[in-house]
Scaffold this motif. Structure first.
Motif, PDB file in Angstrom:
ATOM      1  N   SER A   3       0.841  -1.189   0.000  1.00  0.00           N
ATOM      2  CA  SER A   3       0.000   0.000   0.000  1.00  0.00           C
ATOM      3  C   SER A   3       0.876   1.239   0.000  1.00  0.00           C
ATOM      4  O   SER A   3       1.931   1.274   0.629  1.00  0.00           O
ATOM      5  CB  SER A   3      -0.899   0.014   1.238  1.00  0.00           C
ATOM      6  OG  SER A   3      -1.490   1.282   1.390  1.00  0.00           O
ATOM      7  N   GLU A   6       2.175   2.784   3.260  1.00  0.00           N
ATOM      8  CA  GLU A   6       3.301   2.258   4.012  1.00  0.00           C
ATOM      9  C   GLU A   6       4.590   3.004   3.725  1.00  0.00           C
ATOM     10  O   GLU A   6       5.611   2.731   4.328  1.00  0.00           O
ATOM     11  CB  GLU A   6       3.477   0.769   3.694  1.00  0.00           C
ATOM     12  CG  GLU A   6       2.292  -0.084   4.119  1.00  0.00           C
ATOM     13  CD  GLU A   6       2.475  -1.538   3.726  1.00  0.00           C
ATOM     14  OE1 GLU A   6       3.575  -2.078   3.963  1.00  0.00           O
ATOM     15  OE2 GLU A   6       1.562  -2.124   3.167  1.00  0.00           O
ATOM     16  N   GLU A  12       2.369   8.894  10.792  1.00  0.00           N
ATOM     17  CA  GLU A  12       1.293   9.507  11.561  1.00  0.00           C
ATOM     18  C   GLU A  12       1.825  10.626  12.435  1.00  0.00           C
ATOM     19  O   GLU A  12       2.897  10.539  13.019  1.00  0.00           O
ATOM     20  CB  GLU A  12       0.612   8.463  12.443  1.00  0.00           C
ATOM     21  CG  GLU A  12      -0.520   9.034  13.282  1.00  0.00           C
ATOM     22  CD  GLU A  12      -1.223   7.968  14.090  1.00  0.00           C
ATOM     23  OE1 GLU A  12      -2.196   8.301  14.783  1.00  0.00           O
ATOM     24  OE2 GLU A  12      -0.789   6.798  14.024  1.00  0.00           O
ATOM     25  N   ASP A  71     -13.923   4.440   7.262  1.00  0.00           N
ATOM     26  CA  ASP A  71     -13.535   3.628   8.424  1.00  0.00           C
ATOM     27  C   ASP A  71     -12.772   4.546   9.377  1.00  0.00           C
ATOM     28  O   ASP A  71     -11.584   4.814   9.192  1.00  0.00           O
ATOM     29  CB  ASP A  71     -12.665   2.458   7.973  1.00  0.00           C
ATOM     30  CG  ASP A  71     -12.185   1.612   9.155  1.00  0.00           C
ATOM     31  OD1 ASP A  71     -12.646   1.862  10.286  1.00  0.00           O
ATOM     32  OD2 ASP A  71     -11.351   0.717   8.939  1.00  0.00           O
ATOM     33  N   SER A  73     -11.593   4.198  12.233  1.00  0.00           N
ATOM     34  CA  SER A  73     -10.445   3.604  12.932  1.00  0.00           C
ATOM     35  C   SER A  73      -9.177   3.642  12.086  1.00  0.00           C
ATOM     36  O   SER A  73      -8.074   3.545  12.616  1.00  0.00           O
ATOM     37  CB  SER A  73     -10.763   2.162  13.326  1.00  0.00           C
ATOM     38  OG  SER A  73     -10.948   1.358  12.176  1.00  0.00           O
ATOM     39  N   SER A  74      -9.325   3.786  10.762  1.00  0.00           N
ATOM     40  CA  SER A  74      -8.149   3.808   9.880  1.00  0.00           C
ATOM     41  C   SER A  74      -7.663   5.226   9.589  1.00  0.00           C
ATOM     42  O   SER A  74      -6.640   5.417   8.927  1.00  0.00           O
ATOM     43  CB  SER A  74      -8.475   3.114   8.548  1.00  0.00           C
ATOM     44  OG  SER A  74      -9.347   3.916   7.755  1.00  0.00           O
ATOM     45  N   VAL A  76      -5.793   8.571   9.891  1.00  0.00           N
ATOM     46  CA  VAL A  76      -4.522   8.966  10.498  1.00  0.00           C
ATOM     47  C   VAL A  76      -4.148  10.362  10.012  1.00  0.00           C
ATOM     48  O   VAL A  76      -4.204  10.658   8.817  1.00  0.00           O
ATOM     49  CB  VAL A  76      -3.391   7.979  10.119  1.00  0.00           C
ATOM     50  CG1 VAL A  76      -2.043   8.508  10.578  1.00  0.00           C
ATOM     51  CG2 VAL A  76      -3.661   6.613  10.724  1.00  0.00           C
ATOM     52  N   ARG A  97      -4.960  10.599   6.045  1.00  0.00           N
ATOM     53  CA  ARG A  97      -5.076   9.422   5.170  1.00  0.00           C
ATOM     54  C   ARG A  97      -6.077   8.462   5.785  1.00  0.00           C
ATOM     55  O   ARG A  97      -6.213   8.371   7.002  1.00  0.00           O
ATOM     56  CB  ARG A  97      -3.725   8.746   4.966  1.00  0.00           C
ATOM     57  CG  ARG A  97      -3.033   8.239   6.219  1.00  0.00           C
ATOM     58  CD  ARG A  97      -1.714   7.563   5.836  1.00  0.00           C
ATOM     59  NE  ARG A  97      -0.896   7.199   6.974  1.00  0.00           N
ATOM     60  CZ  ARG A  97      -0.998   6.051   7.647  1.00  0.00           C
ATOM     61  NH1 ARG A  97      -1.923   5.179   7.297  1.00  0.00           N
ATOM     62  NH2 ARG A  97      -0.192   5.787   8.653  1.00  0.00           N
ATOM     63  N   VAL A  98      -6.772   7.729   4.919  1.00  0.00           N
ATOM     64  CA  VAL A  98      -7.825   6.838   5.400  1.00  0.00           C
ATOM     65  C   VAL A  98      -8.021   5.705   4.392  1.00  0.00           C
ATOM     66  O   VAL A  98      -7.660   5.831   3.218  1.00  0.00           O
ATOM     67  CB  VAL A  98      -9.149   7.622   5.593  1.00  0.00           C
ATOM     68  CG1 VAL A  98      -9.726   8.061   4.258  1.00  0.00           C
ATOM     69  CG2 VAL A  98     -10.158   6.829   6.396  1.00  0.00           C
ATOM     70  N   LYS A  99      -8.601   4.625   4.854  1.00  0.00           N
ATOM     71  CA  LYS A  99      -8.917   3.479   3.998  1.00  0.00           C
ATOM     72  C   LYS A  99     -10.421   3.446   3.727  1.00  0.00           C
ATOM     73  O   LYS A  99     -11.231   3.587   4.631  1.00  0.00           O
ATOM     74  CB  LYS A  99      -8.505   2.173   4.692  1.00  0.00           C
ATOM     75  CG  LYS A  99      -7.026   1.835   4.583  1.00  0.00           C
ATOM     76  CD  LYS A  99      -6.713   1.208   3.245  1.00  0.00           C
ATOM     77  CE  LYS A  99      -5.295   0.630   3.223  1.00  0.00           C
ATOM     78  NZ  LYS A  99      -4.989   0.020   1.917  1.00  0.00           N
ATOM     79  N   ASP A 104      -6.984   3.494  -1.028  1.00  0.00           N
ATOM     80  CA  ASP A 104      -6.182   4.451  -0.281  1.00  0.00           C
ATOM     81  C   ASP A 104      -6.647   5.858  -0.646  1.00  0.00           C
ATOM     82  O   ASP A 104      -6.687   6.221  -1.826  1.00  0.00           O
ATOM     83  CB  ASP A 104      -4.696   4.316  -0.626  1.00  0.00           C
ATOM     84  CG  ASP A 104      -4.154   2.946  -0.257  1.00  0.00           C
ATOM     85  OD1 ASP A 104      -4.647   2.390   0.728  1.00  0.00           O
ATOM     86  OD2 ASP A 104      -3.250   2.458  -0.954  1.00  0.00           O
TER      87      ASP A 104
END
Length: 364
Positions: A3, A6, A12, A71, A73-74, A76, A97-99, A104
């Motif tokens: 991804s 990464e 973060e 989401d 929780s994803s 950042v 950034r988020v999923k 991405d």
């Protein structure tokens, strides 16, 4: 497939309230991002650096179906800024950034908190997005590039709170000559605009959350409008949790009240407190408890002195006497203590709301 999230540049930001961050670019010298110059910049950046509030912004204001698929929780916050050197005195930015399932996505939020709109905005947003993509490309190994590799979608968002209506083109192609002739062969994107002063008043009230409350007051331009709005808003503040209430207090005192002449700020702050008392005494207890905690934390950090110490002493002494605002004896004890600390009589009278002559008499 690896991804793009990464890659090293997308680390973060674990210190969301830090104002100075390094911006590293191979074509430019390493520069420290200067502090923002407009109080609203720091106010909104402070709030939106909390990812729960950023999610609240998207869900409350952005009327798009895909918002429901985020989401949380994803999500950042990325520790980086892309503001061009020429514009660092007038704007600031946030990168998240988020999923979305397997997608991405990057949210690029530009805080354009000026009185007038800037018609260079589409071009500047293009530059900022290109810088983000350049970072990704530089930090992605070449062996990852194939027909399956996808760059992240970048969603540009402009937050604007100027009094003048936003008249800037929102679609990039509209600022290009020959757009109708060359059509899809030309570069194009569209940014999302959050024009705070054009948001509907009733919609903001119905949100019953922190971002709606802040936007609702941010539309205020004079004392008459402030009094009218506050009479409606304070009834909804009991819907805020303690953490959001603390942030709301911080924004009101540090940002919102600063727009009024200095001689009116104390009066307006007292109006806010009085309104809370009359509408919901239980909520005031919670509000003041939260305020005391906030002041104590800041005093421990050594960041607030003098007047805040007086306020804290006033509240603590007032608690011992029953309630500061209702106990003249408690106020007088506070006044004496503040005078011992070297504060002037006028300052003590303002903080304790006591008559200067009564304070003089008590000291004799």
């Amino acid at each position: 497939m690896k991804s793009v999230f990464e890659v090293p540049w997308l680390k973060e930001d674990k210190s969301c309230y830090r104002s100075n961050q390094n911006h590293v670019d191979q074509d430019h010298a390493v520069t420290k991002q200067p502090p923002v110059h407009q109080p609203h910049d720091s106010g909104y950046k402070y709030l939106l650096s909390v990812k729960e509030i950023f999610i609240e912004l998207l869900r409350s204001v952005i009327k798009q179906e895909w918002v429901k698929q985020i989401d949380a929780s994803s999500l950042v916050k990325v520790d980086k800024s892309y503001i061009l050197p020429d514009f660092r005195k007038r704007e600031s930015d946030l990168v998240y950034r988020v999923k979305f399932k397997d997608l991405d996505v990057i949210f690029y939020v530009l805080l354009e908190l000026q009185s007038t709109a800037d018609h260079q905005m589409p071009v500047r947003l293009l530059f900022y997005q290109i810088e983000i993509l350049r970072d990704i490309i530089r930090n992605t190994p070449k062996n990852k590039w194939d027909n399956n590799f996808k760059l992240p979608a970048i969603i540009p968002i402009v937050l604007y709170n100027g009094t003048n209506r936003w008249t800037v083109k929102q679609q990039f192609r509209e600022v290009l000559a020959g757009a109708s002739m060359f059509g899809d062969y030309l570069l194009d994107f569209q940014y999302m605009l959050i024009d705070v002063n054009r948001l509907d008043e009733s919609d903001l009230l119905q949100m019953k959350n922190l971002i709606g409350s802040v936007f609702y007051l941010d539309q205020v331009r004079d004392t008459k409008q402030f009094l009218n709005r506050w009479s409606k808003l304070f009834q909804h503040l009991n819907a805020l949790n303690e953490s959001d209430l603390r942030k709301f207090y911080h924004w009101v005192e540090r940002i919102f009240l600063q727009r009024f002449p200095k001689e009116h700020r104390t009066e307006h702050w007292n109006t806010l407190k009085k309104g809370i008392t009359e509408a919901n005494p239980a909520m005031l207890t919670n509000f003041e408890r939260m305020l005391d905690k906030y002041i104590e934390e800041k005093l421990e950090e050594g960041k607030l002195k003098g007047r805040l110490e007086g306020r804290l002493e006033g509240r603590l002494e007032g608690r011992l006497e029953g309630r500061l605002e209702g106990e003249t004896a408690g106020k007088m004890k506070v006044a004496k203590e503040l005078l011992k600390r070297g504060m002037s009589l006028s300052e003590v009278a303002e903080i304790t709301e006591l008559d200067p002559e009564k304070i003089k008499s008590a000291l004799q």
